[in-house]
Design an enzyme around this catalytic site. Structure first.
Site, PDB file in Angstrom:
ATOM      1  N   THR A   1     -12.829  10.151 -10.457  1.00  0.00           N
ATOM      2  CA  THR A   1     -12.174   8.842 -10.672  1.00  0.00           C
ATOM      3  C   THR A   1     -11.422   9.080 -12.056  1.00  0.00           C
ATOM      4  O   THR A   1     -10.247   8.542 -12.120  1.00  0.00           O
ATOM      5  CB  THR A   1     -13.168   7.855 -10.774  1.00  0.00           C
TER       6      THR A   1
ATOM      7  N   LYS B   1     -19.345   2.986 -17.470  1.00  0.00           N
ATOM      8  CA  LYS B   1     -18.836   4.424 -17.604  1.00  0.00           C
ATOM      9  C   LYS B   1     -17.436   4.556 -17.047  1.00  0.00           C
ATOM     10  O   LYS B   1     -16.582   4.971 -17.965  1.00  0.00           O
ATOM     11  CB  LYS B   1     -19.506   5.393 -17.350  1.00  0.00           C
TER      12      LYS B   1
ATOM     13  N   ASP C   1       0.682  13.596  -5.106  1.00  0.00           N
ATOM     14  CA  ASP C   1       1.292  14.099  -4.234  1.00  0.00           C
ATOM     15  C   ASP C   1       3.023  14.295  -4.519  1.00  0.00           C
ATOM     16  O   ASP C   1       3.691  13.083  -4.891  1.00  0.00           O
ATOM     17  CB  ASP C   1       1.489  13.462  -2.566  1.00  0.00           C
TER      18      ASP C   1
ATOM     19  N   GLU D   1      -4.178  -5.366  22.886  1.00  0.00           N
ATOM     20  CA  GLU D   1      -5.114  -4.678  21.566  1.00  0.00           C
ATOM     21  C   GLU D   1      -4.359  -5.201  20.186  1.00  0.00           C
ATOM     22  O   GLU D   1      -5.017  -5.375  19.352  1.00  0.00           O
ATOM     23  CB  GLU D   1      -5.564  -3.438  21.823  1.00  0.00           C
TER      24      GLU D   1
ATOM     25  N   HIS E   1       0.153  -4.418  25.574  1.00  0.00           N
ATOM     26  CA  HIS E   1      -0.673  -3.771  24.650  1.00  0.00           C
ATOM     27  C   HIS E   1      -1.345  -5.016  23.946  1.00  0.00           C
ATOM     28  O   HIS E   1      -1.243  -5.209  22.856  1.00  0.00           O
ATOM     29  CB  HIS E   1      -0.323  -2.728  23.765  1.00  0.00           C
TER      30      HIS E   1
ATOM     31  N   GLU F   1       5.440  13.855  -2.822  1.00  0.00           N
ATOM     32  CA  GLU F   1       6.228  12.918  -1.859  1.00  0.00           C
ATOM     33  C   GLU F   1       6.198  11.608  -2.367  1.00  0.00           C
ATOM     34  O   GLU F   1       7.077  10.979  -2.068  1.00  0.00           O
ATOM     35  CB  GLU F   1       5.484  12.953  -0.252  1.00  0.00           C
TER      36      GLU F   1
ATOM     37  N   GLU G   1       0.839  -1.184   0.182  1.00  0.00           N
ATOM     38  CA  GLU G   1      -0.058   0.036   0.258  1.00  0.00           C
ATOM     39  C   GLU G   1       0.842   1.306  -0.046  1.00  0.00           C
ATOM     40  O   GLU G   1       1.811   1.518   0.650  1.00  0.00           O
ATOM     41  CB  GLU G   1      -0.840   0.136   1.162  1.00  0.00           C
TER      42      GLU G   1
ATOM     43  N   LYS H   1     -16.316  11.994 -12.426  1.00  0.00           N
ATOM     44  CA  LYS H   1     -15.274  12.753 -12.920  1.00  0.00           C
ATOM     45  C   LYS H   1     -13.901  12.590 -12.113  1.00  0.00           C
ATOM     46  O   LYS H   1     -12.856  12.653 -12.530  1.00  0.00           O
ATOM     47  CB  LYS H   1     -15.467  14.029 -13.301  1.00  0.00           C
TER      48      LYS H   1
ATOM     49  N   CYS I   1      -1.376  -0.647  29.817  1.00  0.00           N
ATOM     50  CA  CYS I   1      -0.105   0.452  30.035  1.00  0.00           C
ATOM     51  C   CYS I   1      -0.380   1.370  30.868  1.00  0.00           C
ATOM     52  O   CYS I   1      -0.306   1.367  32.028  1.00  0.00           O
ATOM     53  CB  CYS I   1       0.406   0.598  28.244  1.00  0.00           C
TER      54      CYS I   1
ATOM     55  N   GLU J   1       6.495  10.665  35.587  1.00  0.00           N
ATOM     56  CA  GLU J   1       6.385  11.166  34.287  1.00  0.00           C
ATOM     57  C   GLU J   1       5.240  12.378  34.683  1.00  0.00           C
ATOM     58  O   GLU J   1       5.498  13.369  33.826  1.00  0.00           O
ATOM     59  CB  GLU J   1       5.786   9.976  33.442  1.00  0.00           C
TER      60      GLU J   1
HETATM   61  N1  GLN Z   1       3.483   7.157  29.548  1.00  0.00           N
HETATM   62  C1  GLN Z   1       3.704   5.669  29.933  1.00  0.00           C
HETATM   63  C2  GLN Z   1       5.087   4.974  29.671  1.00  0.00           C
HETATM   64  O1  GLN Z   1       5.867   5.705  29.110  1.00  0.00           O
HETATM   65  C3  GLN Z   1       2.572   4.641  29.445  1.00  0.00           C
HETATM   66  C4  GLN Z   1       2.886   4.429  27.997  1.00  0.00           C
HETATM   67  C5  GLN Z   1       1.736   3.797  27.352  1.00  0.00           C
HETATM   68  O2  GLN Z   1       0.455   3.924  27.812  1.00  0.00           O
HETATM   69  N2  GLN Z   1       2.021   3.291  26.196  1.00  0.00           N
HETATM   70  O3  GLN Z   1       5.358   4.278  30.673  1.00  0.00           O
END
Ligand code: GLN
Length: 541
Positions: A191, A223, A148, A511, A509, A150, A141, A189, A383, A407
């Site tokens: 397209t 078309k 563009d 997810e 993570h 780039e 992709e 048009k 996280c 943090e």
């Molecule tokens: N800010 C947090 C850290 O750096 C959590 C980072 C996050 O949630 N991906 O540890």
């Protein structure tokens, strides 16, 4: 002969090229072929790691720790393509590699130029993931819109590959827009012009995927085919789908796109097994319950910032045959003194705090976690969401009012989340985080261990801060179970609330690895808990 399919976009951005490329990948796999997916991003950043979510949406992390475009997340949800650094190409990487070679004197005194040196580097990178002997097709992709500045070197590299490999081996798929003007009439048009633009750089598209709100009728398809030299059966209507983007492989299949592609590439036709996709769509369309998940984060006005989290929640819904409605709650809103948690969360069945960076809104997340813990509302911390659970316990159960992450407050006397000692001096951004797949060991008897059904898990990480080990004992005494650690016990990987229907925080993570056809265990179980102990149960429904 290995095959390439280039996917480009015309007219404007945000037409869903990533989902179109992924759906083609899913169809090729349904035909029994082995696919690799590659994304080209024509920006100068080396990777997406240093970009704000406002610029770019979610940063998707691969097993080997590449920080990439969120389209790789789509590839991971629709296909089995392994995803690594090699599957994400940026202008920054290409130029960096060529300039490094030049500095090493490897061009033997020649003038180093965009053509052929940059284009050769692009071609090598495009072909690399397909080198694996088992691969049949690489789908590439090309980000941005044709026209563009780039993307010119990438289109030139694609043109050369099509020319060198032959048009039956390297296919061009162009995604365009067929807008409706007032009165609902569809206009072809844009397209026509978009195809002309692609032809100008020397690429004749083989397939046109036409985005629009309504289905393209046969007359309009004819078309478009007539104006663009594309075969009628290769003009595909990609109109808005009813319930879910997971309908798109089926929408393309109904119009014969996979059959056309196989014929074009000279691949013997095989039976298409689309049952997993049919099943996913059926579960979306016939939910047995409806739940609402309150997601408390700071980039709530930008939908793409938590793309993989939304999708994983929907996958959890699929696994439980439930419709999942996401209620986006800006954590900043919870910080004001007058914010009434009971009122804000009255309508939700579960609370999720996703990843995030920076102090803003963190106080609101701590309030949300406290509300979930005290009111036995299912809570899922990802996280930053785990770090929030730790801060919440330290503040409200142990009683250290100033407990925090360094943090957010570098001067906290109870820094329950902080940098590791060897990280404190790191001053550069980009590549200074714990990134990619690593192992966590789950404690015997914990809920998370039961859910994964295994002691050892390998999920992806992206964070800089860690739970401070010196506070582990205090946190456990206060009732926060530490349920996951790295194999050497040096880092906290998971925590949970034992006397609670469902309260889990993970430093990883999960997810990123969730798929509609294989929902991630934690999302599946979290949604299940929200159904059984959420609003319905609390309101006695
Ligand atoms: N800010 C947090 C850290 O750096 C959590 C980072 C996050 O949630 N991906 O540890």
């Amino acid at each position: 002969m290995k095959k390439l399919i280039f996917v480009t976009g015309g007219v404007c951005s945000s037409l869903g090229k990533g989902v179109a490329a992924s759906s083609i990948g899913a169809l090729m796999e349904a035909r029994g072929l082995s696919v690799r997916m590659v994304k080209i991003d024509p920006y100068l950043n080396v990777d997406a790691g240093t970009m704000s979510p406002y610029q770019h949406g979610e940063v998707y992390v691969t097993d080997d720790g590449a920080e990439t475009d969120l389209d790789l997340g789509n590839y991971g949800r629709y296909t089995n393509s392994p995803l690594s650094k090699a599957n994400s190409i940026t202008t920054g990487q290409v130029y960096q590699a060529v300039i490094n070679k030049e500095r090493e004197g490897r061009f033997l005194g020649r003038t180093v130029q965009v053509i052929p040196h940059i284009t050769d580097e692009i071609k090598n990178r495009v072909l690399a993931p397909g080198k694996d002997p088992e691969v049949d097709i690489t789908i590439i992709e090309i980000g941005g819109t044709v026209g563009d500045m780039e993307s010119i070197p990438f289109l030139e590299a694609a043109r050369q590959l099509i020319n060198e490999m032959g048009r039956q081996n390297a296919i061009s798929v162009h995604v365009t827009l067929v807008p409706a003007v007032s009165g609902g009439e569809l206009k072809t048009k844009p397209t026509q012009h978009a195809v002309k633009e692609l032809q100008e750089v020397g690429i004749q598209p083989d397939v046109l995927i036409c985005r629009g709100t309504q289905p393209l009728e046969e007359g309009l398809k004819r078309k478009i085919a007539g104006f663009t030299n594309v075969e009628y059966e290769a003009v595909v209507s990609a109109h808005d789908v009813k319930t879910t983007i997971y309908e798109i492989p089926l929408l393309f299949h109904e119009q014969g796109l996979d059959t056309f592609l196989l014929k074009k590439m000279g691949i013997e036709s095989r039976h298409a097994d689309l049952r997993p996709w049919v099943e996913v769509v059926r579960k979306f369309q016939e939910p047995k319950s409806h739940i609402r998940i309150g997601v408390v984060g700071k980039y709530m006005d930008l939908h793409d910032a938590y793309k993989s989290v939304w999708e994983a929640l929907y996958h959890g819904g699929i696994a439980n045959e439930a419709a999942v409605e996401i209620v986006k709650i800006d954590s900043g809103r919870l910080e004001v003194d007058t914010a009434d948690m009971k009122e804000i969360f009255a309508d939700v069945d579960g609370i999720l705090v996703p990843g995030g960076y920076g102090q803003r809104g963190s106080g609101g997340m701590v309030k949300a976690a406290r509300y979930a813990r005290e009111n036995k509302v299912p809570y899922f911390g990802i996280c930053l969401g785990l770090q929030i659970m730790v801060i919440e316990t330290a503040r409200n159960v142990v009683g250290w009012a100033d407990a925090d992450s360094t943090e957010f407050n570098p001067d906290s006397a109870h820094a329950v989340v902080s940098l590791l000692e060897d990280q404190v001096d790191v001053k550069t951004y980009g590549g200074t985080q714990r990134l990619g797949k690593s192992e966590s060991r789950l404690k015997e008897g914990s809920l998370i261990r039961k859910l994964y059904g295994t002691e050892s898990i390998w999920e992806r990480h992206r964070h800089r801060y860690e739970v401070s080990n010196s506070y582990r004992a205090d946190l456990e005494k206060a009732g926060l179970r530490i349920s996951g650690l790295t194999p050497d016990d040096s880092l906290v990987e998971a925590v949970e609330w034992p006397d609670h229907p469902w309260g889990i925080g993970v430093q990883c993570h999960p997810e990123f690895k969730s798929r509609p056809t294989h929902p991630a265990p934690l999302f599946k179980s979290f949604i299940g808990a929200c159904i059984s102990s959420g609003r319905g149960a609390r309101h006695g429904k």
